[in-house]
Design a protein around this motif. Sequence first.
Motif, PDB file in Angstrom:
ATOM      1  N   GLY A  27       0.883  -1.185   0.174  1.00  0.00           N
ATOM      2  CA  GLY A  27       0.159   0.028   0.063  1.00  0.00           C
ATOM      3  C   GLY A  27       0.780   1.317   0.092  1.00  0.00           C
ATOM      4  O   GLY A  27       0.338   2.395   0.229  1.00  0.00           O
ATOM      5  N   ASP A  28       2.156   1.098  -0.184  1.00  0.00           N
ATOM      6  CA  ASP A  28       3.067   2.258  -0.280  1.00  0.00           C
ATOM      7  C   ASP A  28       2.768   3.134  -1.578  1.00  0.00           C
ATOM      8  O   ASP A  28       2.820   2.498  -2.656  1.00  0.00           O
ATOM      9  N   ALA A  33       3.191   3.427  -7.624  1.00  0.00           N
ATOM     10  CA  ALA A  33       3.823   4.057  -8.719  1.00  0.00           C
ATOM     11  C   ALA A  33       4.529   3.228  -9.697  1.00  0.00           C
ATOM     12  O   ALA A  33       4.420   3.085 -10.775  1.00  0.00           O
ATOM     13  N   GLN A  34       5.426   2.596  -8.970  1.00  0.00           N
ATOM     14  CA  GLN A  34       6.370   1.689  -9.648  1.00  0.00           C
ATOM     15  C   GLN A  34       5.658   0.521 -10.385  1.00  0.00           C
ATOM     16  O   GLN A  34       5.865   0.046 -11.473  1.00  0.00           O
ATOM     17  N   LYS A 129      11.441   0.110   2.396  1.00  0.00           N
ATOM     18  CA  LYS A 129      10.229   0.320   3.381  1.00  0.00           C
ATOM     19  C   LYS A 129      10.287  -0.806   4.417  1.00  0.00           C
ATOM     20  O   LYS A 129       9.958  -0.291   5.823  1.00  0.00           O
ATOM     21  N   VAL A 130      10.872  -1.860   4.256  1.00  0.00           N
ATOM     22  CA  VAL A 130      11.149  -2.923   5.275  1.00  0.00           C
ATOM     23  C   VAL A 130      12.204  -2.275   6.273  1.00  0.00           C
ATOM     24  O   VAL A 130      12.038  -2.381   7.679  1.00  0.00           O
ATOM     25  N   ASP A 138       3.558  -4.150  11.585  1.00  0.00           N
ATOM     26  CA  ASP A 138       2.931  -4.543  10.082  1.00  0.00           C
ATOM     27  C   ASP A 138       4.304  -4.765   9.162  1.00  0.00           C
ATOM     28  O   ASP A 138       4.380  -5.647   8.579  1.00  0.00           O
ATOM     29  N   GLY A 139       5.276  -3.747   9.314  1.00  0.00           N
ATOM     30  CA  GLY A 139       6.404  -3.768   8.710  1.00  0.00           C
ATOM     31  C   GLY A 139       7.261  -5.042   9.060  1.00  0.00           C
ATOM     32  O   GLY A 139       7.581  -5.884   7.918  1.00  0.00           O
ATOM     33  N   TYR A 140       7.293  -5.574  10.298  1.00  0.00           N
ATOM     34  CA  TYR A 140       7.950  -6.674  10.510  1.00  0.00           C
ATOM     35  C   TYR A 140       7.219  -8.017  10.143  1.00  0.00           C
ATOM     36  O   TYR A 140       7.822  -8.755   9.726  1.00  0.00           O
ATOM     37  N   THR A 141       5.992  -7.857  10.155  1.00  0.00           N
ATOM     38  CA  THR A 141       5.028  -9.003   9.883  1.00  0.00           C
ATOM     39  C   THR A 141       5.113  -9.076   8.119  1.00  0.00           C
ATOM     40  O   THR A 141       5.356 -10.101   7.855  1.00  0.00           O
TER      41      THR A 141
END
Length: 172
Positions: A27-28, A33-34, A129-130, A138-141
């Motif tokens: 969802g970033d 865009a990429q 992002k990670v 959320d990032g970790y998951t």
Amino acid sequence: GNRHMTALEAYVHEMWHAATKYAVDSGDAAISAQMRLIRQIKNDFITNTTAEELAQHMREPDVTYAQSIIDYFASDVGIHEFVAYSQTNEAVMKRLQSMRVGKVEEEHPNLASKLVAYSRKLLDLVLIKVDKVPNNVDGYTAMQQLVVGIAKANNRALEAKRETVIQHMLKP
């Protein structure tokens, strides 16, 4: 399983799969865009590739198999499948290399070059992002899912093929 894939190709395929799926689910905004740019290449490939054209890039030309690849991309299969195939399937890669980019002033001479650049950028964005959200659950998951996806990919590659390519590569 894909009878046309080596164990190493299967591993790389599944790794791209996992990374792109993570990207789609993130969802970033920058990643989205990429992904749009990559989707344009996918649509370009589907619209402008016949089974005969794809088959001529195969070591053993198989129009039926070529058509099944095109149909697979054209179905509602995720963009991650297209990215994974485009990074590992020789015929798809060569076809993309043969497809010229519309605008002359474009920095990329062909769609393969463009897709590799976009995919690398995508991977960079995913890793950034990670990296940015180590304490964010959320990032970790999400990263856990990525790692688990890659671990599963490794297992699938080893199960699917009895070849020892990966074991040889991992030996000191």
